[in-house]
Scaffold this motif. Structure first.
Motif, short mmCIF file in Angstrom:
data_model
loop_
_atom_site.label_atom_id
_atom_site.label_comp_id
_atom_site.label_asym_id
_atom_site.label_seq_id
_atom_site.Cartn_x
_atom_site.Cartn_y
_atom_site.Cartn_z
N LEU A 56 22.85 38.90 41.98
CA LEU A 56 23.88 39.85 42.63
C LEU A 56 24.59 39.28 43.88
CD1 LEU A 56 24.40 42.90 42.90
CD2 LEU A 56 22.73 42.93 44.60
N MET A 57 23.97 38.41 44.48
CA MET A 57 24.82 37.60 45.61
C MET A 57 26.12 37.10 44.90
SD MET A 57 24.55 38.17 48.66
CE MET A 57 25.78 37.64 49.90
N THR A 58 25.79 36.44 43.87
CA THR A 58 27.06 35.73 43.09
C THR A 58 28.08 36.85 42.81
OG1 THR A 58 25.58 34.10 42.22
CG2 THR A 58 27.84 34.44 41.22
N GLU A 59 27.55 37.87 42.11
CA GLU A 59 28.48 38.97 41.97
C GLU A 59 29.37 39.54 43.00
OE1 GLU A 59 29.43 39.76 39.11
OE2 GLU A 59 27.84 38.98 37.63
N LEU A 60 28.64 39.60 44.17
CA LEU A 60 29.20 40.35 45.55
C LEU A 60 30.20 39.50 46.11
CD1 LEU A 60 26.03 41.86 47.10
CD2 LEU A 60 27.75 43.07 45.67
N VAL A 61 29.98 37.86 45.87
CA VAL A 61 30.99 37.10 46.60
C VAL A 61 32.28 37.04 45.67
CG1 VAL A 61 31.41 34.66 47.06
CG2 VAL A 61 29.32 35.61 47.71
N ASP A 62 31.99 37.13 44.21
CA ASP A 62 32.98 37.36 43.55
C ASP A 62 33.81 38.54 43.85
OD1 ASP A 62 32.55 35.04 42.06
OD2 ASP A 62 31.93 35.69 40.36
N ALA A 63 33.17 39.71 44.12
CA ALA A 63 33.79 41.06 44.16
C ALA A 63 34.67 40.69 45.77
CB ALA A 63 32.64 41.91 44.66
N ALA A 64 34.27 40.03 46.68
CA ALA A 64 35.02 39.71 47.97
C ALA A 64 36.49 39.17 47.68
CB ALA A 64 34.12 39.08 48.90
N ARG A 65 36.25 38.29 46.26
CA ARG A 65 37.56 37.61 46.19
C ARG A 65 38.26 38.33 45.05
NH1 ARG A 65 33.95 32.72 46.21
NH2 ARG A 65 33.69 33.11 43.91
N TRP A 66 37.85 39.36 44.50
CA TRP A 66 38.57 40.21 43.43
C TRP A 66 39.94 40.47 43.71
CZ3 TRP A 66 40.05 45.21 43.33
CH2 TRP A 66 40.21 45.86 42.12
N PRO A 67 40.48 40.75 44.99
CA PRO A 67 41.77 41.23 44.82
C PRO A 67 42.79 39.96 44.50
CG PRO A 67 40.55 42.18 46.66
CD PRO A 67 39.89 41.26 46.09
N ALA A 68 42.15 38.72 44.78
CA ALA A 68 43.05 37.55 44.32
C ALA A 68 42.84 37.07 42.98
CB ALA A 68 42.91 36.55 45.50
N HIS A 69 42.08 37.83 42.18
CA HIS A 69 41.58 37.15 40.81
C HIS A 69 42.79 37.61 39.91
CE1 HIS A 69 37.10 37.09 41.26
NE2 HIS A 69 37.53 36.10 41.79
N GLY A 70 43.04 36.63 39.00
CA GLY A 70 44.02 37.00 37.87
C GLY A 70 45.25 37.80 38.42
N ASP A 71 45.62 38.64 37.78
CA ASP A 71 46.82 39.33 38.11
C ASP A 71 46.49 40.66 39.15
OD1 ASP A 71 48.45 38.18 36.30
OD2 ASP A 71 47.87 39.33 34.55
N ASN A 72 45.19 40.72 39.64
CA ASN A 72 45.09 41.62 40.63
C ASN A 72 45.79 41.41 41.91
OD1 ASN A 72 43.00 42.85 39.03
ND2 ASN A 72 41.41 41.86 39.97
N TRP A 73 46.33 40.16 41.94
CA TRP A 73 46.97 40.09 43.45
C TRP A 73 48.49 40.86 43.36
CZ3 TRP A 73 51.99 38.11 43.46
CH2 TRP A 73 52.64 37.71 42.47
N ILE A 74 48.93 40.96 42.15
CA ILE A 74 50.22 41.98 41.90
C ILE A 74 49.72 43.33 42.68
CG2 ILE A 74 51.68 42.96 40.58
CD1 ILE A 74 51.27 40.56 38.59
N THR A 75 48.65 43.94 41.95
CA THR A 75 48.43 45.27 42.63
C THR A 75 48.05 45.20 43.95
OG1 THR A 75 47.37 45.73 40.65
CG2 THR A 75 46.65 47.22 42.70
N TRP A 76 47.37 44.21 44.43
CA TRP A 76 47.06 44.11 46.00
C TRP A 76 48.27 43.85 46.99
CZ3 TRP A 76 45.96 38.61 47.78
CH2 TRP A 76 46.03 38.16 49.14
N MET A 77 49.16 43.42 46.60
CA MET A 77 50.41 43.26 47.09
C MET A 77 51.29 44.43 47.01
SD MET A 77 50.01 40.75 48.78
CE MET A 77 51.59 40.78 50.00
N SER A 78 51.46 45.12 45.72
CA SER A 78 52.25 46.08 45.51
C SER A 78 51.54 47.40 46.65
CB SER A 78 52.18 46.70 44.13
OG SER A 78 52.92 45.63 43.46
N LEU A 79 50.33 47.63 46.47
CA LEU A 79 49.75 48.52 47.15
C LEU A 79 49.70 48.23 48.90
CD1 LEU A 79 47.81 50.96 47.26
CD2 LEU A 79 45.72 49.64 47.47
N GLY A 80 49.71 47.12 49.28
CA GLY A 80 49.84 46.64 50.68
C GLY A 80 51.30 47.07 51.10
#
Length: 288
Positions: free
Chosen positions: A56-80
């Motif tokens: 679970l800790m591995t999954e949670l650490v991945d979740a903390a980096r999720w906004p920058a994974h793959g194309d998620n950064w586009i949503t992150w910046m657009s939302l911001g």
């Protein structure tokens, strides 16, 4: 020598509470894809996924980096950018920006808890209620976690220190459960009902503590990022005011990373412990 049996792909029907072979399910057209319905009752089925659980800790650490994974950064910046831009609107800007952010964070929790990996598409707001309702639900979710801390403000002396300390610990411990219960349930009743919150903690206490720790670290990082933004803008405000505004805008937009990551941590906790919490996966579109 006999070969190992090949596992038959299965589909799960929520109404029948049973698995069915994919070949027995009837396909029906749905937009550009196809849905597979139960051969018994006709309910839309979901894919039965058999995946090995990671720590679970591995999954949670991945979740903390999720906004920058793959194309998620586009949503992150657009939302911001959208949230910060809305906050500049006179009078109602703060309400609009916080409402839009709360609405999207709830979607991240709701869909992520049911297995969605990518950042959800931003919802179209049809009216003021689409922004106001999530914001009011988010505020309501703070009532129970922050009530003891607020009560300490009306005390004096040692009693205030004791109640304030216990209230702060209560807030840190219960806030993730309150947000999870409100986002997943999507109602004021859930936001103001401590029973689902305490039930979540009681069912997975160790795992919940790990998730709360990751969220606390993200919250501290968010506060630090805000402090850095304030300091950097202050440095440029007098000598280069023309640079201070766009720099502050960009840093504020980038700081939306932290609430996104916190929402994803909640979603991953609910997803990884779905069996214990009784959460069902969303039925995906079949490519068949």
């Amino acid at each position: 020598m006999t070969s190992a049996p090949v596992a038959t792909p299965l589909r799960y029907c929520r109404r029948c509470e049973a698995d069915h072979p994919t070949a027995d399910c009837r396909p029906i057209a749905a937009g550009s894809g196809t849905l597979l319905v139960c051969p018994t009752c006709g309910m839309v089925t979901g894919e039965v996924k058999r995946r090995e659980r990671r720590a679970l800790m591995t999954e949670l650490v991945d979740a903390a980096r999720w906004p920058a994974h793959g194309d998620n950064w586009i949503t992150w910046m657009s939302l911001g950018i959208g949230v910060v831009f809305a906050s500049k609107i006179p009078v109602v800007g703060g309400w609009i920006s916080l409402g839009a952010l709360a609405s999207y964070l709830f979607v991240v929790v709701q869909r992520g808890s049911r297995g969605e990996e990518h950042a959800p598409a931003a919802a179209d707001f049809q009216g003021w209620w689409d922004i106001s309702l999530p914001l009011m639900q988010g505020v309501a979710a703070l009532v129970i976690p922050l009530a003891p801390l607020a009560g300490a403000l009306f005390l004096e002396g040692p009693a205030q220190a004791v109640v304030g300390t216990l209230g702060a610990l209560w807030a840190v411990a219960l806030l993730p459960a309150a947000l999870a219960s409100t986002a997943y349930g999507g109602s004021f009743a859930r936001a103001l009902n401590p029973v689902p919150m305490l039930a979540l903690v009681a069912r997975i206490p160790g795992d919940y503590a790990r998730a709360a720790g990751v969220m606390a670290a993200l919250l501290v990082a968010w506060i630090a990022a805000k402090a850095v933004t304030f300091a950097v803008v202050g440095v440029f405000k007098v000598p280069l005011p023309v640079l201070a505004f766009p720099l502050g805008f960009a840093l504020d937009a980038a700081s939306i990373y932290f609430p996104l990551a916190m929402a994803r941590v909640i979603a991953v906790l609910l997803r990884e412990r779905a069996d214990e919490l009784g959460i069902e996966a969303l039925p995906p579109l079949s490519t068949r």
